[in-house]
Write an enzyme that holds these catalytic residues in place. Structure first.
Site, short mmCIF file in Angstrom:
data_model
loop_
_atom_site.label_atom_id
_atom_site.label_comp_id
_atom_site.label_asym_id
_atom_site.label_seq_id
_atom_site.Cartn_x
_atom_site.Cartn_y
_atom_site.Cartn_z
N LYS A 130 0.83 -1.20 0.00
CA LYS A 130 0.00 0.00 0.00
C LYS A 130 0.88 1.27 0.00
O LYS A 130 2.10 1.19 0.21
CB LYS A 130 -0.93 -0.04 1.22
CG LYS A 130 -1.92 -1.23 1.19
CD LYS A 130 -2.86 -1.19 2.39
CE LYS A 130 -3.84 -2.35 2.35
NZ LYS A 130 -4.84 -2.27 3.44
N TYR A 175 -12.15 -1.68 -3.76
CA TYR A 175 -12.70 -1.95 -2.43
C TYR A 175 -14.23 -1.85 -2.40
O TYR A 175 -14.81 -1.60 -1.33
CB TYR A 175 -12.09 -0.97 -1.41
CG TYR A 175 -10.76 -1.42 -0.84
CD1 TYR A 175 -10.63 -2.65 -0.17
CD2 TYR A 175 -9.63 -0.63 -0.92
CE1 TYR A 175 -9.42 -3.06 0.37
CE2 TYR A 175 -8.40 -1.03 -0.37
CZ TYR A 175 -8.32 -2.25 0.26
OH TYR A 175 -7.11 -2.67 0.80
N ARG A 208 -1.81 -14.22 3.82
CA ARG A 208 -2.56 -13.67 4.97
C ARG A 208 -1.78 -13.90 6.27
O ARG A 208 -1.73 -13.04 7.14
CB ARG A 208 -3.95 -14.32 5.08
CG ARG A 208 -4.82 -14.17 3.84
CD ARG A 208 -5.58 -12.90 3.72
NE ARG A 208 -6.40 -12.57 4.86
CZ ARG A 208 -7.07 -11.42 4.96
NH1 ARG A 208 -6.98 -10.50 4.00
NH2 ARG A 208 -7.80 -11.15 6.00
N THR A 244 -5.41 -7.44 10.58
CA THR A 244 -5.69 -6.13 9.98
C THR A 244 -5.16 -4.99 10.84
O THR A 244 -4.53 -4.05 10.34
CB THR A 244 -7.22 -5.96 9.78
OG1 THR A 244 -7.73 -7.11 9.09
CG2 THR A 244 -7.54 -4.70 8.99
N ARG A 259 2.60 -6.62 9.26
CA ARG A 259 1.86 -5.52 9.87
C ARG A 259 2.38 -5.20 11.27
O ARG A 259 2.43 -4.04 11.67
CB ARG A 259 0.37 -5.83 9.86
CG ARG A 259 -0.23 -5.65 8.45
CD ARG A 259 -1.59 -6.25 8.32
NE ARG A 259 -2.30 -5.81 7.11
CZ ARG A 259 -3.43 -6.34 6.69
NH1 ARG A 259 -4.00 -7.32 7.37
NH2 ARG A 259 -4.01 -5.90 5.58
N ASN A 277 -1.90 -0.04 6.95
CA ASN A 277 -1.35 -1.31 7.42
C ASN A 277 -0.49 -2.02 6.38
O ASN A 277 -0.42 -3.25 6.32
CB ASN A 277 -2.48 -2.20 7.96
CG ASN A 277 -3.53 -2.51 6.91
OD1 ASN A 277 -3.38 -2.13 5.76
ND2 ASN A 277 -4.57 -3.21 7.31
N HIS A 333 -1.84 -5.56 1.44
CA HIS A 333 -3.13 -6.20 1.18
C HIS A 333 -2.89 -7.61 0.68
O HIS A 333 -1.91 -7.87 -0.03
CB HIS A 333 -3.90 -5.42 0.10
CG HIS A 333 -5.09 -6.17 -0.43
ND1 HIS A 333 -6.33 -6.12 0.19
CD2 HIS A 333 -5.23 -7.03 -1.47
CE1 HIS A 333 -7.17 -6.90 -0.46
NE2 HIS A 333 -6.53 -7.47 -1.47
N GLU A 346 -9.70 -9.69 -7.88
CA GLU A 346 -8.64 -8.70 -7.65
C GLU A 346 -7.50 -8.83 -8.67
O GLU A 346 -6.94 -7.83 -9.12
CB GLU A 346 -8.12 -8.84 -6.22
CG GLU A 346 -9.17 -8.43 -5.19
CD GLU A 346 -8.71 -8.58 -3.75
OE1 GLU A 346 -7.64 -9.17 -3.50
OE2 GLU A 346 -9.44 -8.09 -2.86
#
Ligand code: GDP
Length: 138
Positions: free
Chosen positions: A9, A49, A85, A91, A102, A112, A115, A126
């Site tokens: 990000k 999103y 993940r 998150t 993170r 954070n 993604h 996506e």
């Protein structure tokens, strides 16, 4: 073999941890199958999103996601979705496990760093949002 989409990000690009994030994915055995640095417009971030449209943080999130360049990538490998993940962490960095991206780099639940698609259907949407079939090279 599974495909997933990940994004470093705008905060991750600003902090110069693009290589660090990709390195963690590669060390876990995942392959970078497509990769580019792009700048999202507010509208493009909203489209990405769209599932969060009704959430109170939608405006702020899409503002943040269009605040600077992002590194988008397709990662492939066994169990790629869960692997990414797990490496990302929760998150909210306050709840993220030690050693996760993170926990190590994120400032807040919104900023954070990274993604990762949360399931096979989301991954397919996506990946298609950013890449054509011809741009995914392994
Ligand atoms: P993820 O799958 O862990 O990225 O989390 P979600 O799909 O639930 O949320 C998508 C993104 O929205 C997160 O990565 C954050 O950047 C942002 N976000 C999630 N929850 C909140 C929140 O409560 N407040 C704000 N400001 N942003 C949030």
């Amino acid at each position: 073999m599974e495909r997933t989409l990940s994004i470093v990000k705008p905060d991750g690009v600003r902090k110069n941890v693009v290589g660090e994030v990709i390195g963690r994915f590669e060390k876990s055995g995942l392959n970078v199958a497509a990769l580019k640095l792009i700048s999202l417009s507010k509208e493009e971030a909203e489209g990405f999103y769209a599932v969060h449209k009704a959430r109170p943080f939608f405006g702020s999130l899409t503002e943040f996601m269009s605040s600077g360049p992002v590194a988008v990538m397709v990662l492939t490998g066994d169990g790629a979705i869960k692997k990414v993940r797990d490496i990302m962490g929760a998150t909210d960095p306050k709840n993220a496990a030690p050693g996760t991206i993170r926990k190590d780099f994120a400032d807040s639940i919104e900023s954070n760093i990274v993604h990762g698609s949360d399931g096979p259907d989301t991954a397919a949407f996506e990946i298609g949002y950013f890449f054509s079939a011809l741009e995914i090279l392994r």
